[in-house]
Design a protein around this motif. Structure first.
Motif, PDB file in Angstrom:
ATOM      1  N   VAL A 495       0.835  -1.206   0.000  1.00  0.00           N
ATOM      2  CA  VAL A 495       0.000   0.000   0.000  1.00  0.00           C
ATOM      3  C   VAL A 495       0.871   1.258   0.000  1.00  0.00           C
ATOM      4  CG1 VAL A 495      -1.715   1.307   1.306  1.00  0.00           C
ATOM      5  CG2 VAL A 495      -1.935  -1.178   1.093  1.00  0.00           C
ATOM      6  N   GLN A 496       1.912   1.264   0.826  1.00  0.00           N
ATOM      7  CA  GLN A 496       2.789   2.441   0.900  1.00  0.00           C
ATOM      8  C   GLN A 496       3.437   2.738  -0.450  1.00  0.00           C
ATOM      9  OE1 GLN A 496       5.627   2.879   4.095  1.00  0.00           O
ATOM     10  NE2 GLN A 496       4.451   1.513   5.420  1.00  0.00           N
ATOM     11  N   PHE A 497       4.027   1.716  -1.060  1.00  0.00           N
ATOM     12  CA  PHE A 497       4.711   1.949  -2.331  1.00  0.00           C
ATOM     13  C   PHE A 497       3.706   2.295  -3.437  1.00  0.00           C
ATOM     14  CE2 PHE A 497       8.154  -0.760  -0.403  1.00  0.00           C
ATOM     15  CZ  PHE A 497       9.078   0.274  -0.316  1.00  0.00           C
ATOM     16  N   ALA A 498       2.509   1.721  -3.371  1.00  0.00           N
ATOM     17  CA  ALA A 498       1.486   2.057  -4.363  1.00  0.00           C
ATOM     18  C   ALA A 498       1.089   3.522  -4.248  1.00  0.00           C
ATOM     19  CB  ALA A 498       0.270   1.154  -4.181  1.00  0.00           C
ATOM     20  N   ARG A 499       0.996   4.030  -3.023  1.00  0.00           N
ATOM     21  CA  ARG A 499       0.637   5.442  -2.845  1.00  0.00           C
ATOM     22  C   ARG A 499       1.734   6.362  -3.380  1.00  0.00           C
ATOM     23  NH1 ARG A 499      -4.000   6.245  -0.558  1.00  0.00           N
ATOM     24  NH2 ARG A 499      -4.901   4.809   0.961  1.00  0.00           N
ATOM     25  N   ARG A 510     -11.312  -2.903   1.825  1.00  0.00           N
ATOM     26  CA  ARG A 510     -11.222  -4.326   2.165  1.00  0.00           C
ATOM     27  C   ARG A 510     -10.041  -4.956   1.429  1.00  0.00           C
ATOM     28  NH1 ARG A 510     -15.524  -3.820  -1.374  1.00  0.00           N
ATOM     29  NH2 ARG A 510     -15.305  -4.936  -3.360  1.00  0.00           N
ATOM     30  N   MET A 511      -9.696  -6.175   1.888  1.00  0.00           N
ATOM     31  CA  MET A 511      -8.690  -6.997   1.210  1.00  0.00           C
ATOM     32  C   MET A 511      -9.390  -8.162   0.523  1.00  0.00           C
ATOM     33  SD  MET A 511      -5.619  -7.154   4.032  1.00  0.00           S
ATOM     34  CE  MET A 511      -6.736  -7.795   5.290  1.00  0.00           C
ATOM     35  N   GLU A 512      -8.797  -8.632  -0.584  1.00  0.00           N
ATOM     36  CA  GLU A 512      -9.370  -9.745  -1.314  1.00  0.00           C
ATOM     37  C   GLU A 512      -8.246 -10.678  -1.775  1.00  0.00           C
ATOM     38  OE1 GLU A 512     -13.138  -7.351  -3.376  1.00  0.00           O
ATOM     39  OE2 GLU A 512     -11.413  -7.963  -4.590  1.00  0.00           O
ATOM     40  N   ALA A 513      -8.551 -11.966  -1.822  1.00  0.00           N
ATOM     41  CA  ALA A 513      -7.663 -12.985  -2.408  1.00  0.00           C
ATOM     42  C   ALA A 513      -6.242 -12.910  -1.876  1.00  0.00           C
ATOM     43  CB  ALA A 513      -7.656 -12.846  -3.945  1.00  0.00           C
ATOM     44  N   GLU A 535     -10.339   2.454 -12.227  1.00  0.00           N
ATOM     45  CA  GLU A 535     -11.788   2.425 -12.429  1.00  0.00           C
ATOM     46  C   GLU A 535     -12.486   1.540 -11.398  1.00  0.00           C
ATOM     47  OE1 GLU A 535      -9.977  -1.000 -14.530  1.00  0.00           O
ATOM     48  OE2 GLU A 535      -9.548   1.159 -14.353  1.00  0.00           O
ATOM     49  N   ARG A 536     -11.776   0.590 -10.827  1.00  0.00           N
ATOM     50  CA  ARG A 536     -12.358  -0.299  -9.816  1.00  0.00           C
ATOM     51  C   ARG A 536     -11.875   0.026  -8.410  1.00  0.00           C
ATOM     52  NH1 ARG A 536     -10.900  -6.177 -11.641  1.00  0.00           N
ATOM     53  NH2 ARG A 536     -12.157  -6.642  -9.790  1.00  0.00           N
ATOM     54  N   GLY A 537     -10.952   1.004  -8.293  1.00  0.00           N
ATOM     55  CA  GLY A 537     -10.405   1.324  -6.991  1.00  0.00           C
ATOM     56  C   GLY A 537      -9.651   0.165  -6.374  1.00  0.00           C
ATOM     57  N   THR A 538      -8.998  -0.657  -7.202  1.00  0.00           N
ATOM     58  CA  THR A 538      -8.386  -1.901  -6.734  1.00  0.00           C
ATOM     59  C   THR A 538      -6.890  -1.915  -7.025  1.00  0.00           C
ATOM     60  OG1 THR A 538     -10.435  -3.133  -7.065  1.00  0.00           O
ATOM     61  CG2 THR A 538      -8.404  -4.413  -6.940  1.00  0.00           C
ATOM     62  N   LEU A 539      -6.111  -2.248  -6.007  1.00  0.00           N
ATOM     63  CA  LEU A 539      -4.678  -2.452  -6.143  1.00  0.00           C
ATOM     64  C   LEU A 539      -4.390  -3.949  -6.120  1.00  0.00           C
ATOM     65  CD1 LEU A 539      -1.697  -1.404  -6.068  1.00  0.00           C
ATOM     66  CD2 LEU A 539      -1.873  -1.593  -3.567  1.00  0.00           C
ATOM     67  N   VAL A 540      -3.727  -4.437  -7.165  1.00  0.00           N
ATOM     68  CA  VAL A 540      -3.292  -5.835  -7.229  1.00  0.00           C
ATOM     69  C   VAL A 540      -1.780  -5.851  -7.011  1.00  0.00           C
ATOM     70  CG1 VAL A 540      -3.169  -7.923  -8.625  1.00  0.00           C
ATOM     71  CG2 VAL A 540      -5.139  -6.383  -8.849  1.00  0.00           C
ATOM     72  N   PHE A 541      -1.314  -6.663  -6.054  1.00  0.00           N
ATOM     73  CA  PHE A 541       0.121  -6.719  -5.784  1.00  0.00           C
ATOM     74  C   PHE A 541       0.617  -8.166  -5.781  1.00  0.00           C
ATOM     75  CE2 PHE A 541      -1.707  -7.211  -1.564  1.00  0.00           C
ATOM     76  CZ  PHE A 541      -0.877  -8.154  -0.960  1.00  0.00           C
ATOM     77  N   ARG A 542       1.919  -8.323  -6.058  1.00  0.00           N
ATOM     78  CA  ARG A 542       2.526  -9.645  -6.077  1.00  0.00           C
ATOM     79  C   ARG A 542       4.006  -9.522  -5.727  1.00  0.00           C
ATOM     80  NH1 ARG A 542       1.552 -10.581 -10.755  1.00  0.00           N
ATOM     81  NH2 ARG A 542       3.566 -10.448 -11.819  1.00  0.00           N
ATOM     82  N   TYR A 543       4.456 -10.335  -4.762  1.00  0.00           N
ATOM     83  CA  TYR A 543       5.866 -10.399  -4.386  1.00  0.00           C
ATOM     84  C   TYR A 543       6.475 -11.674  -4.971  1.00  0.00           C
ATOM     85  CZ  TYR A 543       5.244  -6.797  -0.750  1.00  0.00           C
ATOM     86  OH  TYR A 543       4.992  -5.632  -0.067  1.00  0.00           O
ATOM     87  N   HIS A 550       6.035 -15.211  -3.422  1.00  0.00           N
ATOM     88  CA  HIS A 550       6.000 -15.078  -1.958  1.00  0.00           C
ATOM     89  C   HIS A 550       4.603 -14.718  -1.458  1.00  0.00           C
ATOM     90  CE1 HIS A 550      10.332 -15.349  -1.086  1.00  0.00           C
ATOM     91  NE2 HIS A 550      10.483 -14.786  -2.287  1.00  0.00           N
ATOM     92  N   ALA A 551       3.963 -13.737  -2.071  1.00  0.00           N
ATOM     93  CA  ALA A 551       2.639 -13.290  -1.600  1.00  0.00           C
ATOM     94  C   ALA A 551       1.946 -12.534  -2.717  1.00  0.00           C
ATOM     95  CB  ALA A 551       2.768 -12.408  -0.365  1.00  0.00           C
ATOM     96  N   SER A 552       0.609 -12.481  -2.624  1.00  0.00           N
ATOM     97  CA  SER A 552      -0.176 -11.726  -3.597  1.00  0.00           C
ATOM     98  C   SER A 552      -1.527 -11.401  -2.989  1.00  0.00           C
ATOM     99  CB  SER A 552      -0.362 -12.521  -4.902  1.00  0.00           C
ATOM    100  OG  SER A 552      -1.081 -13.720  -4.642  1.00  0.00           O
ATOM    101  N   GLY A 553      -2.218 -10.470  -3.621  1.00  0.00           N
ATOM    102  CA  GLY A 553      -3.542 -10.129  -3.141  1.00  0.00           C
ATOM    103  C   GLY A 553      -4.077  -8.881  -3.808  1.00  0.00           C
ATOM    104  N   ARG A 554      -5.285  -8.516  -3.418  1.00  0.00           N
ATOM    105  CA  ARG A 554      -5.935  -7.298  -3.898  1.00  0.00           C
ATOM    106  C   ARG A 554      -6.365  -6.467  -2.701  1.00  0.00           C
ATOM    107  NH1 ARG A 554      -8.564 -11.185  -7.263  1.00  0.00           N
ATOM    108  NH2 ARG A 554     -10.445 -11.034  -5.960  1.00  0.00           N
TER     109      ARG A 554
END
Length: 561
Positions: A495-499, A510-513, A535-543, A550-554
């Motif tokens: 979230v920090q790096f996305a901002r 909320r968090m998803e997946a 358009e969906r207000g969604t951040l998708v991340f993957r390590y 290592h990790a992923s989610g929305r």
């Protein structure tokens, strides 16, 4: 001033037909506001307990709930945020939570008002509000305000600054959950019958909202220093009546740039949660003097500013930590903080003077110096780079710049009184009120996250490489048998790096997946892939790393007020 009302009467005598929010908002006038207050009053009266914590992103709902609680005889506690930790800390001092909390006792008014109930003016001495300091050197401190103090302050603001503001809509980038935003974005407009507009988080939204309106802007130095010059601010010239700034010092260079871009010189407000408003100055000259607000007495004792006013809780003079001198024009000038003298190896060092010397270096825009504790105290400096000067990207570049700055100070400072540790940033870390906090500065020297190495930054995609150094604070104490990167840290970093990479809404929804597939340990070089779906207000991340995923989610975000 014909429509002026005391704060005690705001909900008692609505102004028929008078705008409360800008066109298109849910609550359009004072009559509707009055009805909402009655609903909140009935709901609060139906609840036991005298003290309630309020947090609303929406200014209209906040104002109605605030007055509803007051008219129900409740004391309102006003935290700066609605985070889980804040709610936990407040549980022992409040009887309930209302608004945008994860666990809210009353998210909306749920009792119909008594049709025969008469609403009378509030008692200015018994109606109370609790606000919090910014916590710049520690935990926020609770400050109790009585309505009489708040009323005195909005009267002073109107007398000193209200003449050119008839008929304006009040826009802002600061939160009403803190004393500056509360006064300037809610209480003062309510008393003066001015339209309140929802808070803007992004410069583009702010410009679009103000375009074509007679407006006033309530902002902080953090926002005003970062106005994008490429936006068409000239469209506001002649319509924007005033720009207010508070919460920290507005540098002269930024003040004059604001005047050029927005067509009106900014007006700074000096004050604090403890004192309320003290003085104002308008940047119509190179470095203007401070003028006391009406009803505020001031004096300089032993070189330090002291004030006395009805904004304070008592009759005693309040001694600040600001060094000051009287000006021949009847105002005063501030000369830096009196409490920023530290001892290093028995040598007295003025942190203010050291910062000013660092800022004369051509590569530097802002600087803050602090004394780091430990077995052997040492001076440390956080430097924000001048416009056009990049943050050094590798250890060799950082070492060269720190040596250059140390040589720059050598003419006036010996080795003992020069910073030994340096951090270089694009901008000094600041909170929502634009204040640079000591806690945030200190964290840069014991970082919670690794230094980012961006390999891609586009409008909706970014890649950043992160080397997991064993000294990172996030490795401390989480797992006893082996140092493992906690999942909560991975989510927080995403979230920090996305901002930093994208313009994103402020409110977490909320968090998803969310999946944690493989542990990450000190020494690993991990890659964080970010995909922002605006358009969906969604951040998708993957390590990922050479070891695999290592990790992923929305993470889903929502527009706030």
């Amino acid at each position: 001033m014909a429509e002026w009302r005391a704060l005690a009467d705001v909900a008692v005598r609505p102004l028929p037909g008078r705008a409360f929010l800008a066109a298109g908002a849910a609550s359009a006038d004072h009559a509707n506001f009055h009805r909402e207050v009655l609903h909140w009053q009935a709901s609060f009266r139906a609840r036991a307990g005298d003290t309630w914590a309020l947090h609303f992103e929406d200014a209209a709902r906040f104002a109605a709930a605030l007055y509803g609680a007051w008219h129900a005889g409740k004391t309102v506690v006003l935290p700066g945020d609605a985070l889980t930790g804040t709610q936990a800390r407040l549980r022992t001092r409040v009887d309930g939570f209302v608004g945008d909390w994860i666990e809210s006792d009353m998210p909306a008014p749920d009792h119909a008002p008594d049709a025969d109930a008469a609403m009378v003016a509030l008692d200015a001495d018994t109606t109370r509000l609790v606000v919090f300091t910014s916590g710049s050197t520690g935990e926020p401190v609770a400050i109790e305000k009585r309505l009489r103090q708040l009323d005195a302050e909005v009267h002073a603001l109107e007398a000193a600054l209200g003449t050119p503001l008839d008929g304006v809509a009040v826009h802002g980038t600061v939160s009403h959950q803190h004393i500056y935003g509360l006064l300037f974005r809610v209480l003062w407009p309510l008393a003066a019958g001015r339209a309140i507009v929802s808070r803007a988080f992004f410069p583009e939204d702010l410009l679009a909202a103000m375009d074509g309106q007679d407006a006033v802007l309530i902002a902080s130095p953090a926002h005003l220093k970062r106005l994008p010059a490429q936006l068409s601010w000239a469209s506001l010239h002649g319509k924007l009546r005033a720009v207010f700034s508070s919460g920290g010092a507005l540098p002269a260079e930024a003040a004059h740039e604001v005047a050029r871009l927005l067509g009106v010189p900014p007006t700074e407000i000096l004050g604090s949660s403890e004192t309320g408003g003290i003085a104002w100055r308008r940047w119509e000259t190179e470095v203007p003097v401070w003028h006391p607000l009406p009803g505020v007495e001031w004096r300089v004792q032993d070189g330090v500013l002291e004030v006395h006013s009805h904004h304070l809780s008592g009759d005693a003079w309040w001694r600040s930590q600001d060094r000051a001198e009287a000006d021949a024009a009847g105002g005063f000038r501030l000369l830096g903080r009196a409490d920023r003298i530290v001892k290093v190896e028995e040598r007295r060092v003025s942190l203010d003077a050291l910062e000013r010397q660092i800022e004369t270096h051509p590569a530097v825009k802002d600087a803050r110096v602090l004394l780091l504790g430990g077995a052997r105290s040492a001076l440390a400096a956080v430097v924000a780079m001048a416009d056009g000067v990049p943050v050094p990207a590798d250890a060799a570049s950082r070492r060269a710049l720190s040596q250059s700055l140390s040589r720059h100070l050598a003419a006036t400072q010996d080795a003992v009184t020069r910073p030994r540790r340096w951090r270089f940033v694009v901008a000094l870390p600041s909170n929502a009120q634009g204040k640079v906090t000591e806690a945030a500065l200190t964290a840069l020297f014991r970082p919670e996250r690794p230094e980012p190495h961006w390999t891609l930054r586009e409008s909706g995609r970014a890649h950043v490489d992160l080397l997991l150094d064993a000294s990172l604070a996030v490795f401390d104490g989480h797992f006893t048998q082996a140092a493992i990167l906690p999942g909560v840290a991975q989510l927080d970093w995403a979230v920090q790096f996305a901002r930093e990479a994208f313009a994103m809404p402020p409110s977490f929804l909320r968090m998803e997946a969310l999946k944690f597939q493989r542990v990450a340990r000190p020494g690993d070089l991990i890659r964080l892939d970010l995909d922002w779906q605006a358009e969906r207000g969604t951040l998708v991340f993957r390590y990922t790393s050479v070891h695999g995923a290592h990790a992923s989610g929305r993470v889903v975000f929502a527009d706030g007020e």
